[in-house]
Design an enzyme around this catalytic site. Structure first.
Site, PDB file in Angstrom:
ATOM      1  N   LYS A 125       7.110  11.398  -4.032  1.00  0.00           N
ATOM      2  CA  LYS A 125       6.064  11.400  -3.012  1.00  0.00           C
ATOM      3  C   LYS A 125       5.980  10.020  -2.365  1.00  0.00           C
ATOM      4  O   LYS A 125       5.595   9.050  -3.009  1.00  0.00           O
ATOM      5  CB  LYS A 125       4.700  11.719  -3.618  1.00  0.00           C
ATOM      6  CG  LYS A 125       3.630  11.839  -2.522  1.00  0.00           C
ATOM      7  CD  LYS A 125       2.211  11.796  -3.053  1.00  0.00           C
ATOM      8  CE  LYS A 125       1.636  10.424  -3.122  1.00  0.00           C
ATOM      9  NZ  LYS A 125       1.422   9.763  -1.826  1.00  0.00           N
ATOM     10  N   THR A 150      -2.529  -1.598  -9.637  1.00  0.00           N
ATOM     11  CA  THR A 150      -2.777  -1.579 -11.081  1.00  0.00           C
ATOM     12  C   THR A 150      -3.820  -0.512 -11.412  1.00  0.00           C
ATOM     13  O   THR A 150      -3.732   0.167 -12.437  1.00  0.00           O
ATOM     14  CB  THR A 150      -3.222  -2.979 -11.547  1.00  0.00           C
ATOM     15  OG1 THR A 150      -2.144  -3.881 -11.256  1.00  0.00           O
ATOM     16  CG2 THR A 150      -3.507  -3.033 -13.027  1.00  0.00           C
ATOM     17  N   GLU A 170       5.327  -0.162 -11.929  1.00  0.00           N
ATOM     18  CA  GLU A 170       5.526  -1.447 -11.263  1.00  0.00           C
ATOM     19  C   GLU A 170       4.262  -1.683 -10.449  1.00  0.00           C
ATOM     20  O   GLU A 170       4.005  -0.972  -9.479  1.00  0.00           O
ATOM     21  CB  GLU A 170       6.779  -1.390 -10.380  1.00  0.00           C
ATOM     22  CG  GLU A 170       7.336  -2.762 -10.084  1.00  0.00           C
ATOM     23  CD  GLU A 170       6.816  -3.325  -8.789  1.00  0.00           C
ATOM     24  OE1 GLU A 170       5.762  -4.012  -8.839  1.00  0.00           O
ATOM     25  OE2 GLU A 170       7.437  -3.091  -7.754  1.00  0.00           O
ATOM     26  N   CYS A 182       4.240  -6.997  -3.452  1.00  0.00           N
ATOM     27  CA  CYS A 182       3.677  -7.102  -4.802  1.00  0.00           C
ATOM     28  C   CYS A 182       4.018  -8.431  -5.456  1.00  0.00           C
ATOM     29  O   CYS A 182       3.242  -8.955  -6.244  1.00  0.00           O
ATOM     30  CB  CYS A 182       4.149  -5.938  -5.660  1.00  0.00           C
ATOM     31  SG  CYS A 182       5.930  -5.728  -5.623  1.00  0.00           S
ATOM     32  N   GLU A 225      -5.420  -9.606  -6.190  1.00  0.00           N
ATOM     33  CA  GLU A 225      -4.325  -9.440  -5.240  1.00  0.00           C
ATOM     34  C   GLU A 225      -4.930  -9.186  -3.860  1.00  0.00           C
ATOM     35  O   GLU A 225      -5.697  -8.240  -3.686  1.00  0.00           O
ATOM     36  CB  GLU A 225      -3.495  -8.238  -5.698  1.00  0.00           C
ATOM     37  CG  GLU A 225      -2.209  -8.065  -4.965  1.00  0.00           C
ATOM     38  CD  GLU A 225      -1.336  -6.946  -5.563  1.00  0.00           C
ATOM     39  OE1 GLU A 225      -1.888  -5.959  -6.070  1.00  0.00           O
ATOM     40  OE2 GLU A 225      -0.110  -7.092  -5.506  1.00  0.00           O
TER      41      GLU A 225
END
Ligand code: NDP
Length: 808
Positions: free
Chosen positions: A204, A258, A278, A312, A409
């Site tokens: 997906k 995350t 990941e 990332c 992040e």
């Protein structure tokens, strides 16, 4: 705008250099700007359930895309399952030819794919054309090579000696969920190794960026990839959740936040699905005072402004040595003034558009928070297009290490800067994050650079470089950045399983010691008759249990063998503290030094062979006891041998770089040992962990815990430093839960029953620790092919890829 040639020459102003999008527009129009799913080699119709995908640079709707329901996902999984035998019956060479054809076709369609990616995502054409799409092709070429080398799949797994994967088999049907920041590259990172290893796929793409995956599916159709081998379903989070929840999927591979990684970990906890994650990062970009500052500034342009900072592994945390901080900031600001933000299709643009309004608002919100928390914000005085989601490159200085913007992040073109004085302080700041994806180290002193690279907790470290990727070099994180690697040999393991542990076990049950197992055919010694009370073993010392209670331990004939300490949370905390305290020292002990300790341990086990066997016989009978001790001694020798032989490798990516793939210890590992072979099972788990430099907190077999009294005496006499192995006896499920939840434990290994495996997976969601478990499958601890060697060593290590440039 300058008018004369002379003026232009003086100002060096660029004119626009737009890439021609007409081919892509034609392609979109030819499809009526509506796309279904690609299932079983066919395209589905676009029904009522659909979503729009937009060009973030203009807001223009590019196409309508069908949303996959749980039924659509089910159809895709069924197609993938049905295609599996045919795909796996092909020779390695035949599969390699398909992957090779995909790589060639990507190259042929490179410009169309790049333009489509830029339109759908907003990234600059320079990036999609020069980085993303070439890397996609490279990934398929590289993995065509793995397909070839794996050879033919047989009942015992792949047959080729050369690949290093003899005895491994494909996982099966793989569900993959990818993000929007590198849509086709992430697609390639997922699909290429999966197909090379003989799996079939349901993937997906992200809702913001589905189009290049659709075009790729057309390419797969063009080259005649067998129906059902690759299935592409579209939709948002619910479609992803349906993939995760599908019972007939054998592995989930996910890249994204995350937060969603945690959701997926939780959703798969009660299953035997293999999982690789990941996740995000907050990667440090460390600049020492002897660095070539101009190069470091160019590195930053690629580190944080590449792909609008939506990367990332973006070097989003600048850590600069105090003495050169102001000088570097000045250079950064000067360079930022020259960055060009604008139409992503313009070939001279550095920074394109943010993917969606939601992401734009999140970035703006975090910058505001940074300012409110005391940072100084600087943005260059450059013009932005009037419409579209463009965000100015931003520098936040004077940021405190605990500030939100230093920890979270941002996923945007925002650089957060702070200073350090010494290399030790740089390492401390670099590791002051829950993430561990990547890091950059800038220094002209190779000793300093490599020393710091070794200490930073990150899966990838670039020395005097940034954001370099290659299919041969594994990529993936430490800690909350996830686990599993993509690319390289280590990436292939994510899509393979050793046949011995993969073989379906009819009776999904571990052999259990039962007091009623009174030996009839196997004459037990009836216990050694010593009613002894053992203690916990923590930090190299015997310790009374915090509870003050012990529990009776019975032999297989029902007779009392002794008392084992009833451990509780406090004992676990003490043991974890001891393991954590010794972790850095033990991991730095040379491999030769660790081997020496293990040989000595084997020698001392031999010396006490008779006593240990007598103790063990009470639980497993005389015959198994002696055999168990002997195999344990042999296994200890084996891991002493491995300690200095399970080494890393050096990759040669296609640039002037070497990549050192170092195998590093994971840290503090918790072990839940099995009951059926109380000594051998425990040691088969302890030994690979400590051989690779981990420290361990182990819960020995609950039913045979008095055995640890013999063991810690052996440890004490074998020069094993206190804290390397810690033993806490008690109720395995209770202690295991505390260990799984403990943030200072980096990995948990459970080789008990299904319930224990599910419990550790669920309880360790907090810090996303790595789980290695038998999922309740029976394990023959006496069989070295199943229970010794590389498979265990691989789980005891994580690969750090350090990229080092050479030449001028
Ligand atoms: P998500 O993690 O939500 O998206 C990643 C993928 O997971 C998408 O395909 C998404 O679908 C899908 N997904 C969402 N929810 C679920 C679920 N419950 N079960 C299964 N799949 C699901 O990232 P976002 O796009 O929301 O981005 C949010 C933040 O995540 C970013 O600001 C950034 O910080 C981080 N991020 C990190 C990435 C990385 O590479 N490490 C990549 C992308 C984001 P859909 O896209 O349709 O929502």
């Amino acid at each position: 705008m300058s008018s004369s040639i002379m003026e232009k020459y003086e100002s060096m102003e660029y004119g626009p250099a737009p890439e021609d999008a007409s081919e892509v527009v034609k392609w979109l129009d030819a499809h009526g700007r509506a796309f279904g799913h690609y299932i079983d080699g066919k395209w589905t119709a676009v029904g009522a359930e659909s979503f729009e995908t937009k060009n973030p640079a203009t807001g223009e709707v590019l196409a309508k895309v069908a949303t996959a329901s749980a039924e659509d996902v089910d159809a895709a999984v069924k197609a993938a399952r049905a295609a599996l035998p045919g795909w796996q019956a092909l020779s390695g060479h035949q599969r390699a030819r398909y992957l090779y054809a995909l790589a060639r076709q990507v190259q042929k369609h490179a410009r169309k794919l790049a333009v489509l990616e830029t339109l759908d995502n907003g990234k600059s054409i320079r990036e999609s054309r020069d980085i993303d799409i070439p890397l996609v092709a490279r990934h398929f070429y590289y993995h065509a090579g793995w397909a070839q080398l794996l050879g033919q799949l047989g009942v015992g797994g792949f047959d080729s000696e050369d690949s290093g994967f003899r005895g491994y088999a494909p996982v099966g049907v793989v569900g993959q969920i990818i993000p929007w920041n590198f849509p086709l590259l992430m697609f390639a990172w997922k699909v290429a190794p999966a197909l090379a290893a003989g799996n079939t796929v349901v993937i997906k793409p992200a809702e913001y960026t589905p189009l290049t995956a659709i075009l790729f599916a057309e390419i797969a159709e063009e080259i005649g990839l067998p129906a059902g081998v690759l299935n592409v379903v579209n939709g948002a989070g619910e479609t992803g959740a349906a993939i995760v929840a599908h019972p007939d999927i054998d592995k989930i591979a996910f890249t994204g936040s995350t937060e969603v990684g945690r959701i997926i970990r939780k959703a798969t906890a009660n299953t035997t699905k293999k999982l690789s994650l990941e996740l995000g990062g907050k990667s440090p970009f460390i600049v020492f005072d002897d660095a070539d500052l101009d190069s470091a500034v160019e590195g930053l342009v690629d580190g944080i402004w590449f792909n609008q900072g939506q990367v990332c592994c973006a070097g989003s945390r600048l850590l600069v040595q105090e003495r050169v901080a102001e000088r570097l900031y000045e250079k950064i600001r000067a360079r930022m003034e020259t960055l060009r933000v604008g139409s992503p299709l313009d070939k001279a643009i550095d920074i394109g558009a943010i993917v969606d309004q939601v992401q734009y608002d999140r970035i703006a919100g975090l910058v505001k928070t940074g300012i409110a928390e005391g940072a100084t914000c600087w943005q260059p005085d450059i013009s932005l297009p009037e419409r579209g989601l463009f965000f100015k490159p931003t520098l936040l200085t004077g940021v405190s290490p605990a500030a939100t913007v230093a920890q979270e992040e941002i996923f945007g073109p925002v650089l957060v800067a702070m200073t350090f004085r010494t290399p030790a302080e740089a390492v401390e700041l670099a590791n002051n994050t829950t993430y561990g994806l990547a890091a950059c180290v800038w220094s002209e002193n190779i000793n300093v650079a490599l020393d710091v690279a070794a200490q930073v907790k990150a899966g990838v470290v670039w020395v005097n470089a940034t954001n370099l990727f290659d299919a041969a070099c594994g990529f993936g994180g430490y800690r909350e950045s996830g686990y599993g690697r993509e690319g390289g040999k280590e990436g292939m393991y994510e899509y393979l399983v050793p046949v011995l542990t993969h073989a379906p076990v009819e009776e999904k049950q571990i052999l259990r010691l039962r007091p009623s197992d009174s030996a009839q055919d196997d004459k037990s010694s009836g216990g050694v008759g010593i009613d002894r009370t053992v203690k916990q073993y923590i930090g190299g010392k015997q310790a009374r249990p915090d509870s003050g209670y012990s529990y009776p331990v019975f032999g297989r004939d029902g007779r009392l063998v002794g008392e084992a300490p009833l451990g509780n949370r406090k004992d676990v905390r003490n043991a974890v503290e001891a393991a954590r305290g010794m972790s850095a020292k033990w991991s730095k002990t040379t491999a030769h030094g660790r081997a020496q300790v293990l040989y000595f341990l084997a020698e001392n086990l031999s010396l006490r062979r008779a006593e240990i066997a007598a103790e063990l016989a009470a639980f497993v009978g005389d015959a198994q006891a002696l055999r168990e001790v002997d195999v344990t001694i042999e296994r200890t020798f084996a891991y002493a041998a491995w300690a200095d032989k399970y080494e890393g490798s050096v990759h040669n990516p296609p640039m002037r770089m070497v990549t050192l793939a170092m195998k590093e210890a994971i840290g503090a590992v918790a072990v839940l040992a099995p009951d059926e072979a109380p000594l051998l099972g425990l040691m088969s788990l302890l030994l690979p962990a400590i051989a690779m430099g981990n420290t361990v907190v182990a819960v020995p077999s609950e039913r045979a815990a008095t055995l640890m009294g013999e063991l810690y005496q052996v440890f004490d006499t074998s020069d094993l430093p206190g804290g390397v192995v810690n033993l806490v006896a008690g109720k395995a499920m209770e202690l295991g839960k505390t260990l799984a939840e403990h943030d200072d434990i980096d990995a948990i290994w459970s080789f008990r029953d299904e319930a224990a495996s599910a419990m550790v997976k669920a309880a360790s969601i907090g810090n996303l620790k790595q789980v290695f478990s038998n999922d309740g499958h029976a394990v023959d601890w006496f069989d070295a092919r199943q229970c010794e060697g590389r498979q265990f060593l691989r789980h005891a290590t994580q690969v750090k890829n350090i990229w080092v440039p050479y030449g001028e």
